[in-house]
Design an enzyme around this catalytic site. Structure first.
Site, PDB file in Angstrom:
ATOM      1  N   LYS A  38       0.844  -1.205   0.000  1.00  0.00           N
ATOM      2  CA  LYS A  38       0.000   0.000   0.000  1.00  0.00           C
ATOM      3  C   LYS A  38       0.880   1.256   0.000  1.00  0.00           C
ATOM      4  CE  LYS A  38      -0.273  -0.599   4.971  1.00  0.00           C
ATOM      5  NZ  LYS A  38      -0.889  -1.439   5.999  1.00  0.00           N
ATOM      6  N   ARG A 132     -10.190  -1.025  14.404  1.00  0.00           N
ATOM      7  CA  ARG A 132     -10.147  -0.133  13.234  1.00  0.00           C
ATOM      8  C   ARG A 132     -11.148  -0.658  12.216  1.00  0.00           C
ATOM      9  NH1 ARG A 132      -3.889   0.405  11.465  1.00  0.00           N
ATOM     10  NH2 ARG A 132      -4.517  -1.572  10.565  1.00  0.00           N
ATOM     11  N   TYR A 248      15.031  30.355   7.771  1.00  0.00           N
ATOM     12  CA  TYR A 248      13.874  31.078   8.306  1.00  0.00           C
ATOM     13  C   TYR A 248      14.008  31.282   9.803  1.00  0.00           C
ATOM     14  CZ  TYR A 248      11.370  30.572   3.917  1.00  0.00           C
ATOM     15  OH  TYR A 248      10.985  30.665   2.612  1.00  0.00           O
ATOM     16  N   MET A 296      11.143  24.327   2.519  1.00  0.00           N
ATOM     17  CA  MET A 296      10.354  23.440   1.669  1.00  0.00           C
ATOM     18  C   MET A 296      11.232  22.642   0.713  1.00  0.00           C
ATOM     19  SD  MET A 296       7.161  24.313  -0.871  1.00  0.00           S
ATOM     20  CE  MET A 296       6.238  25.177   0.390  1.00  0.00           C
TER      21      MET A 296
HETATM   22  C1  LIG Z   1      -0.019  -2.282   6.584  1.00  0.00           C
HETATM   23  C2  LIG Z   1      -0.537  -3.609   6.961  1.00  0.00           C
HETATM   24  C3  LIG Z   1       0.335  -4.692   7.124  1.00  0.00           C
HETATM   25  C4  LIG Z   1       1.839  -4.553   7.111  1.00  0.00           C
HETATM   26  O1  LIG Z   1       2.264  -4.015   8.352  1.00  0.00           O
HETATM   27  P1  LIG Z   1       3.801  -3.742   8.690  1.00  0.00           P
HETATM   28  O2  LIG Z   1       3.778  -3.338  10.110  1.00  0.00           O
HETATM   29  O3  LIG Z   1       4.250  -2.649   7.789  1.00  0.00           O
HETATM   30  O4  LIG Z   1       4.536  -4.995   8.443  1.00  0.00           O
HETATM   31  C5  LIG Z   1      -0.229  -5.935   7.361  1.00  0.00           C
HETATM   32  N1  LIG Z   1      -1.567  -6.081   7.458  1.00  0.00           N
HETATM   33  C6  LIG Z   1      -2.434  -5.059   7.341  1.00  0.00           C
HETATM   34  C7  LIG Z   1      -3.882  -5.299   7.476  1.00  0.00           C
HETATM   35  C8  LIG Z   1      -1.944  -3.787   7.098  1.00  0.00           C
HETATM   36  O5  LIG Z   1      -2.788  -2.756   7.007  1.00  0.00           O
END
Ligand SMILES: *Cc1c(COP(=O)(O)O)cnc(C)c1O
Length: 344
Positions: A38, A132, A248, A296
């Site tokens: 992701k 979640r 800055y 930036m």
């Molecule tokens: C992002 C994610 C992972 C991977 O987690 P890491 O801590 O980066 O290894 C695994 N399972 C789910 C559901 C995730 O959202």
């Protein structure tokens, strides 16, 4: 027309990435390792990372959003892409069916939406305590869940990077859930979870951060190599007089005359202010302290240790994730995912 050469470089060590996946796959025991890809492979680039993971033997890929499927599908079969946020709208269901990517069902509403469209194979997320996404254990007997054709049933550990009773509690809850449904494969572990031992591995693990060089638990230190290497160009040098200030709000005041270099790296590139003053860039092993606030597009470094540096020379940005996280107030995850779009 081709753009001229960039003044900042991100090199992804594909050998190290493949090594990390193989190491995590081995640590997963009888289970196979998949990959969380992701957020553009945590900032490092789908087009660079996914073919490497695929060629190393990885077959299961996890993204968060439906919008991430297209980039993945250029490299892997859609049935091997799992979309963690699941089908929130009917449009998502239609997209899943058209693309072949597989939704992770996270609620009874999502289960009904998927069943209503005769969706076919899917994955199921069960919430065992992170609160979640995911159906509750008490909802597993619902006809909408029982009607699903579940490939991977998964849950997610909230505190796998810690020594806490929460891990065993979630493991126990997950095991109990598995008795209540039919599925093909079970999956519980993120990167840190893999280090908790083979009881946690089930059929498939889902490492993310450790693939990309993160070390969320010390047990993984010997297995994981740095993947992201970052270099930036000096774009101007100058000599400060005693009392001159830098950046800055004039937060650095030169205590004596000193050579400094302006470097093409700023918070728009993901180098946040918390990585500024107190940290350093490197040149041939020499530490060059960062002076004043991060702008930036620029930072300024003290060149006293390497006064021979000229415009166009390259400096290294420390990107050993466990160390860099300790020296900024950022997590290893944030250090990667904030990388901007200027890297080439
Ligand atoms: C992002 C994610 C992972 C991977 O987690 P890491 O801590 O980066 O290894 C695994 N399972 C789910 C559901 C995730 O959202």
């Amino acid at each position: 027309m081709l753009s001229p050469e960039r003044s900042l470089r991100l090199r992804v060590d594909q050998e190290a990435l493949a090594h990390n996946w193989r190491g995590l796959d081995t640590l997963s025991g009888m289970a196979t390792a998949g990959a969380a890809v992701k957020a553009n492979c945590y900032g490092l680039g789908v087009d660079t990372c996914v073919p490497t993971l695929r060629d190393a033997g990885c077959e299961s890929f996890f993204v968060a959003h439906w919008s991430e499927v297209v980039a993945l599908a250029a490299h892997v079969a859609p049935r091997n892409i799992a979309v963690l946020h699941g089908p929130m709208h009917d449009d998502d269901v239609a997209y899943a069916k058209a693309s072949g990517a597989v939704p992770v069902i996270n609620s009874l509403a999502q289960a009904r939406r998927w069943n209503g469209a005769a969706g076919g194979a899917c994955h199921l997320m069960i919430d065992t305590g992170i609160n979640r996404l995911g159906v509750a254990p008490s909802e597993l007997s619902d006809p909408a869940v029982q009607a699903l054709n579940i490939d991977i049933v998964m849950s997610h550990l909230s505190s796998a990077d810690e020594e806490t009773a929460t891990n065993a509690k979630q493991l126990q809850s997950f095991r109990e859930c598995l008795r209540l449904i039919n599925f093909k494969r079970a999956s519980l572990c993120n990167s840190a979870g893999i280090a908790l031992g083979r009881d946690y591995a089930f059929d498939l693990t889902r490492p993310g951060i450790a693939l990309y060089g993160g070390v969320p638990r010390h047990e993984l230190r010997g297995t994981i190599r740095q993947v992201a290497h970052v270099e930036v160009a000096v774009i101007q040098t100058r000599m400060l007089n005693k009392g001159d200030t830098v950046g800055y709000n004039a937060q650095f005041v030169a205590p004596w005359p000193m050579p400094v270099g302006t470097v093409s790296l700023g918070y728009a590139d993901g180098f946040l202010r918390s990585r500024g003053a107190g940290n350093a860039l490197l040149h041939e092993g020499m530490m060059l302290p960062i002076l004043g606030k991060v702008s930036m597009d620029m930072i300024v470094v003290d060149l006293s240790a390497a006064p021979g540096i000229i415009e166009g020379d390259w400096l290294q940005v420390p990107f050993d994730l466990p160390n860099a996280a300790q020296q900024s107030s950022l997590s290893q995850y944030e250090l990667l995912t904030v990388l901007g779009s200027r890297w080439g």
